[in-house]
Motif scaffolding. Structure first.
Motif, PDB file in Angstrom:
ATOM      1  N   ARG A   1       1.154  -1.394   0.076  1.00  0.00           N
ATOM      2  CA  ARG A   1      -0.024  -0.314   0.133  1.00  0.00           C
ATOM      3  C   ARG A   1       0.814   0.774   0.089  1.00  0.00           C
ATOM      4  NH1 ARG A   1      -1.639   2.688   4.385  1.00  0.00           N
ATOM      5  NH2 ARG A   1      -1.684   1.085   5.723  1.00  0.00           N
ATOM      6  N   ASN A   2       1.598   1.119   1.085  1.00  0.00           N
ATOM      7  CA  ASN A   2       2.913   2.144   0.839  1.00  0.00           C
ATOM      8  C   ASN A   2       3.226   2.272  -0.464  1.00  0.00           C
ATOM      9  OD1 ASN A   2       2.007   3.390   3.157  1.00  0.00           O
ATOM     10  ND2 ASN A   2       3.186   1.668   4.457  1.00  0.00           N
ATOM     11  N   ALA A   3       3.838   1.369  -1.055  1.00  0.00           N
ATOM     12  CA  ALA A   3       4.672   2.202  -2.119  1.00  0.00           C
ATOM     13  C   ALA A   3       3.943   2.290  -3.929  1.00  0.00           C
ATOM     14  CB  ALA A   3       5.393   0.724  -2.829  1.00  0.00           C
ATOM     15  N   ILE A   4       2.135   2.389  -3.516  1.00  0.00           N
ATOM     16  CA  ILE A   4       1.846   2.990  -4.649  1.00  0.00           C
ATOM     17  C   ILE A   4       2.016   4.422  -5.045  1.00  0.00           C
ATOM     18  CG2 ILE A   4      -0.388   3.719  -5.078  1.00  0.00           C
ATOM     19  CD1 ILE A   4      -1.960   1.239  -3.036  1.00  0.00           C
ATOM     20  N   VAL A   5       2.873   4.850  -5.939  1.00  0.00           N
ATOM     21  CA  VAL A   5       2.925   6.147  -6.890  1.00  0.00           C
ATOM     22  C   VAL A   5       2.094   6.509  -6.570  1.00  0.00           C
ATOM     23  CG1 VAL A   5       3.915   6.568  -8.008  1.00  0.00           C
ATOM     24  CG2 VAL A   5       4.911   4.349  -7.518  1.00  0.00           C
ATOM     25  N   THR A   6       1.992   7.615  -6.243  1.00  0.00           N
ATOM     26  CA  THR A   6       1.293   9.139  -6.407  1.00  0.00           C
ATOM     27  C   THR A   6      -0.041   8.913  -7.122  1.00  0.00           C
ATOM     28  OG1 THR A   6       3.258   9.770  -7.822  1.00  0.00           O
ATOM     29  CG2 THR A   6       1.074  10.824  -7.590  1.00  0.00           C
ATOM     30  N   PRO A   7      -0.942   8.301  -5.503  1.00  0.00           N
ATOM     31  CA  PRO A   7      -2.155   7.570  -4.945  1.00  0.00           C
ATOM     32  C   PRO A   7      -2.946   9.136  -5.370  1.00  0.00           C
ATOM     33  CG  PRO A   7      -1.120   7.152  -2.856  1.00  0.00           C
ATOM     34  CD  PRO A   7      -0.153   7.502  -3.666  1.00  0.00           C
ATOM     35  N   ALA A   8      -4.123   8.237  -5.871  1.00  0.00           N
ATOM     36  CA  ALA A   8      -4.732   9.412  -5.795  1.00  0.00           C
ATOM     37  C   ALA A   8      -5.563   9.858  -4.776  1.00  0.00           C
ATOM     38  CB  ALA A   8      -6.493   9.306  -7.072  1.00  0.00           C
ATOM     39  N   ASP A   9      -6.582  11.203  -4.438  1.00  0.00           N
ATOM     40  CA  ASP A   9      -7.073  11.294  -3.314  1.00  0.00           C
ATOM     41  C   ASP A   9      -8.697  10.487  -3.093  1.00  0.00           C
ATOM     42  OD1 ASP A   9      -8.047  12.232  -1.024  1.00  0.00           O
ATOM     43  OD2 ASP A   9      -9.325  13.960  -2.281  1.00  0.00           O
ATOM     44  N   ALA A  10      -8.364   9.633  -1.999  1.00  0.00           N
ATOM     45  CA  ALA A  10      -9.933   8.671  -1.968  1.00  0.00           C
ATOM     46  C   ALA A  10      -9.322   7.472  -3.052  1.00  0.00           C
ATOM     47  CB  ALA A  10     -11.589   9.146  -2.342  1.00  0.00           C
ATOM     48  N   LEU A  11      -8.407   7.078  -2.790  1.00  0.00           N
ATOM     49  CA  LEU A  11      -8.112   6.125  -3.341  1.00  0.00           C
ATOM     50  C   LEU A  11      -8.055   4.205  -2.157  1.00  0.00           C
ATOM     51  CD1 LEU A  11      -7.640   3.902  -5.360  1.00  0.00           C
ATOM     52  CD2 LEU A  11      -4.410   4.113  -4.051  1.00  0.00           C
ATOM     53  N   LEU A  12      -9.389   3.140  -2.542  1.00  0.00           N
ATOM     54  CA  LEU A  12      -9.219   2.559  -1.953  1.00  0.00           C
ATOM     55  C   LEU A  12      -8.696   1.269  -1.548  1.00  0.00           C
ATOM     56  CD1 LEU A  12     -11.471   2.002   0.752  1.00  0.00           C
ATOM     57  CD2 LEU A  12     -13.147   1.957  -1.274  1.00  0.00           C
ATOM     58  N   VAL A  13      -8.179   0.786  -0.890  1.00  0.00           N
ATOM     59  CA  VAL A  13      -7.583  -0.516  -1.123  1.00  0.00           C
ATOM     60  C   VAL A  13      -7.951  -1.263   0.550  1.00  0.00           C
ATOM     61  CG1 VAL A  13      -5.796  -0.221  -2.669  1.00  0.00           C
ATOM     62  CG2 VAL A  13      -4.809   0.297  -0.174  1.00  0.00           C
ATOM     63  N   TYR A  14      -7.752  -2.793   0.363  1.00  0.00           N
ATOM     64  CA  TYR A  14      -7.599  -2.876   1.771  1.00  0.00           C
ATOM     65  C   TYR A  14      -6.005  -3.409   2.769  1.00  0.00           C
ATOM     66  CZ  TYR A  14      -9.669  -6.648   5.410  1.00  0.00           C
ATOM     67  OH  TYR A  14      -9.009  -7.997   6.262  1.00  0.00           O
ATOM     68  N   ASP A  15      -6.019  -3.255   3.804  1.00  0.00           N
ATOM     69  CA  ASP A  15      -4.543  -3.733   4.352  1.00  0.00           C
ATOM     70  C   ASP A  15      -4.949  -5.235   4.876  1.00  0.00           C
ATOM     71  OD1 ASP A  15      -2.193  -3.994   5.900  1.00  0.00           O
ATOM     72  OD2 ASP A  15      -1.311  -1.434   5.690  1.00  0.00           O
ATOM     73  N   THR A  16      -4.100  -6.396   3.823  1.00  0.00           N
ATOM     74  CA  THR A  16      -4.578  -7.693   4.329  1.00  0.00           C
ATOM     75  C   THR A  16      -3.223  -7.835   6.520  1.00  0.00           C
ATOM     76  OG1 THR A  16      -2.251  -7.855   3.385  1.00  0.00           O
ATOM     77  CG2 THR A  16      -4.288  -8.625   2.837  1.00  0.00           C
ATOM     78  N   ASP A  17      -2.541  -6.905   5.856  1.00  0.00           N
ATOM     79  CA  ASP A  17      -1.633  -7.022   7.798  1.00  0.00           C
ATOM     80  C   ASP A  17      -2.365  -6.866   8.840  1.00  0.00           C
ATOM     81  OD1 ASP A  17      -0.001  -7.906   6.720  1.00  0.00           O
ATOM     82  OD2 ASP A  17       2.033  -5.879   6.043  1.00  0.00           O
ATOM     83  N   VAL A  18      -2.879  -4.864   8.631  1.00  0.00           N
ATOM     84  CA  VAL A  18      -3.673  -4.172   9.608  1.00  0.00           C
ATOM     85  C   VAL A  18      -5.453  -4.847   9.932  1.00  0.00           C
ATOM     86  CG1 VAL A  18      -4.558  -2.428  10.456  1.00  0.00           C
ATOM     87  CG2 VAL A  18      -2.768  -2.924   9.147  1.00  0.00           C
ATOM     88  N   LYS A  19      -5.226  -5.821   8.394  1.00  0.00           N
ATOM     89  CA  LYS A  19      -7.234  -6.257   8.716  1.00  0.00           C
ATOM     90  C   LYS A  19      -8.302  -4.986   8.207  1.00  0.00           C
ATOM     91  CE  LYS A  19      -5.382 -10.381   7.738  1.00  0.00           C
ATOM     92  NZ  LYS A  19      -5.268 -11.222   7.095  1.00  0.00           N
ATOM     93  N   SER A  20      -7.871  -3.755   7.738  1.00  0.00           N
ATOM     94  CA  SER A  20      -8.536  -2.740   7.471  1.00  0.00           C
ATOM     95  C   SER A  20      -8.844  -1.926   6.484  1.00  0.00           C
ATOM     96  CB  SER A  20      -8.432  -1.696   8.889  1.00  0.00           C
ATOM     97  OG  SER A  20      -8.511  -2.453   9.982  1.00  0.00           O
ATOM     98  N   PHE A  21      -9.687  -1.542   5.631  1.00  0.00           N
ATOM     99  CA  PHE A  21      -9.246  -0.635   5.272  1.00  0.00           C
ATOM    100  C   PHE A  21      -9.213   0.912   5.038  1.00  0.00           C
ATOM    101  CE2 PHE A  21     -13.241  -3.126   3.425  1.00  0.00           C
ATOM    102  CZ  PHE A  21     -12.776  -3.869   2.777  1.00  0.00           C
TER     103      PHE A  21
END
Length: 507
Positions: A61-81
């Motif tokens: 997630r942190n490696a996404i280049v220039t993420p757009a405002d409001a870009l949504l992902v699910y973090d599998t480490d934290v188990k949260s959106f």
């Protein structure tokens, strides 16, 4: 043939053209529905499936280049959106989620510790694992350590003490000079020692709670800390116990010592400001000792409390190894005046139970202690002692947190040796044989000053009369304050009175 294909292609292109015109005109797409909601660009409808967002680790997630405002992902480490907030240029967890700890590491059963704890092993020079300060290490399952652990002010935790277990089979498991915390674990060191902790700074703290220490060769030493707190710790099947040494504040809450332990369960040595051991039990096995305070020099600069601990076992004499006799202890008791002890199975010891009494008694017709009273009316108040005459046969008994003065000036002196100021009731009797008719008085004195509000009178009618007077008083005593008895002639015959008997109790 060419003409026909061209005609078909033209028709397909026209159909696609009109479809996109419709899409642009309506700005709505329905999946699973032919009637998308008018307020929605995309309306997905299903009663059997859900919508799956992109899934990735925190690092991805942190490696996404220039993420757009409001870009949504699910973090599998934290188990949260997470969604990206362009205003703050940061990923934000959705409400209800829990952000991950940056200072966290999980150690699982079967892990290669040299890999999982590579930085910690390097910090220990390859000889031990020096944990990273202020980091939570979670033990998951049974983990066998081949080298000692230096807590280094880290937190070692499990989720279930029955399942999350630390094992070491030789040497020392926890070895270091810093503080730290251990919780929710079972610790077992067959053939090894659990603790060799010698704090380098008196401000260091060590916490151990909700833990089982079992089947260890030696529980070991905890020394030099400003604060040590053990709460809800189960000791079972250990060959030797634990020694606490030179600790500012030692708090022991609800310790369970089972009869399958051996050696000396708990031993105190050195200097402590405060010891509080409360709750729990010591089931002392045959040949073992429960609590050892016998080391010369054991000092409590503040207070020590042993409260609501149950001592049981086949040999009551082994429940407590008492202070040396030279440490202001009392016959039949275990501790010195710094302790308040209220524990089942051993004697109660507290300033609240302080008592002292004595009696002097002469054979019948013996003149006893002679007390010369001057010719003034009334005479001076004179302490009953050995002014002249035969020395008394003095019987001191039930001296608990009281002492007596061994000099001739203190034959009827009781000195309070407790640490806490308290109010005492003083009772007794005195017999005075008088030189002639007159009125005589008896007093209780505190630090040499008569408590005149409690004086008692007696009258004689002839020479040789024996007057029996009661002694009653209330006095507030601090450490070192003392109680004595004095007499006075109010009127009548002058001369010397003798005291055949005197008995007094302070409690």
């Amino acid at each position: 043939m060419v003409t026909t294909r061209t005609s078909q292609n033209t028709k397909i292109i026209l159909l696609l053209f009109f479809y996109f015109l419709t899409f642009i005109g309506n700005a709505q797409v329905g999946i699973g529905t032919t009637n998308p909601n008018t307020s929605s660009v995309l309306d997905i409808s299903s009663t059997t499936h859900g919508m799956l967002a992109p899934r990735m680790t925190t690092a991805q997630r942190n490696a996404i280049v220039t993420p757009a405002d409001a870009l949504l992902v699910y973090d599998t480490d934290v188990k949260s959106f997470y969604y990206y907030n362009a205003t703050t240029a940061a990923w934000t967890i959705l409400s209800g989620g829990t952000p991950s700890r940056a200072n966290f590491k999980r150690i699982k059963a079967g892990d290669n510790l040299a890999v999982v704890l590579a930085p910690e092993l390097a910090a220990g020079g390859g000889a031990k694992y020096v944990l990273t300060a202020n980091t939570l290490y979670e033990i998951n399952g049974q983990v066998v350590f081949n080298l000692p652990i230096d807590l280094n002010n880290a937190y070692l935790d499990g989720l279930d003490a029955n399942e999350d277990i630390i094992v070491k089979t030789s040497g020392v498991l926890f070895d270091g000079t810093t503080g730290g915390s251990i919780r929710n674990l079972t610790i077992t060191t067959p053939g090894a020692t659990v603790f060799n902790l010698n704090a380098a700074a008196s401000t260091s703290t060590f916490l151990l709670r909700d833990t089982v220490i079992a089947n260890s060769n030696n529980i070991g030493l905890i020394s030099g800390y400003g604060l040590v707190f053990l709460s809800i710790v189960n000791f079972s099947g250990n060959t030797n116990g634990i020694t606490y040494n030179n600790i500012g504040q030692l708090l022991l809450s609800n310790q369970a010592w089972f009869s399958n332990n051996g050696g000396t369960y708990e031993k105190f040595t050195g200097t402590f400001n405060l010891i509080e051991k409360q709750g729990g039990f010591s089931n002392v096995a045959s040949g073992a000792f429960g609590l050892d305070v016998s080391t010369p020099g054991l000092t409590i600069s503040g207070d020590a409390v042993l409260e609501s601990v149950v001592f049981t076992g086949p040999t009551p004499a082994n429940y407590v190894r008492p202070y040396p006799a030279s440490s202001t202890t009392y016959t039949g008791y275990n501790f010195n005046n710094s302790w308040t002890v209220r524990a089942a199975g051993i004697p109660t010891e507290a300033d609240a139970n302080a008592v002292g009494d004595f009696a002097i008694d002469y054979a019948v017709n013996n003149v006893g202690i002679n007390v010369p009273l001057n010719n003034s009316t009334p005479s001076n108040i004179v302490k009953v002692g050995i002014s002249s005459g035969t020395a008394p046969t003095t019987i001191y008994s039930n001296l608990f947190r009281f002492t007596t003065d061994a000099t001739s000036a203190g034959y009827n002196r009781l000195v309070y040796a407790g640490k806490k100021k308290r109010i005492f009731q003083i009772t007794g009797t005195i017999s005075i044989q008088v030189p002639g008719a007159g009125i005589f008085l008896a007093y209780v004195t505190k630090n040499g000053t008569p408590l005149t509000q409690y004086k008692n009178y007696g009258r004689s009618t002839i020479s040789g009369d024996i007057i029996n007077l009661s002694l009653q008083a209330t006095a507030e005593l601090n450490t070192g304050d003392y109680i004595e008895v004095a007499v006075q002639r109010n009127s009548g015959a002058t001369g010397t009175v003798s005291v055949p008997t005197l008995a007094i109790t302070v409690k």
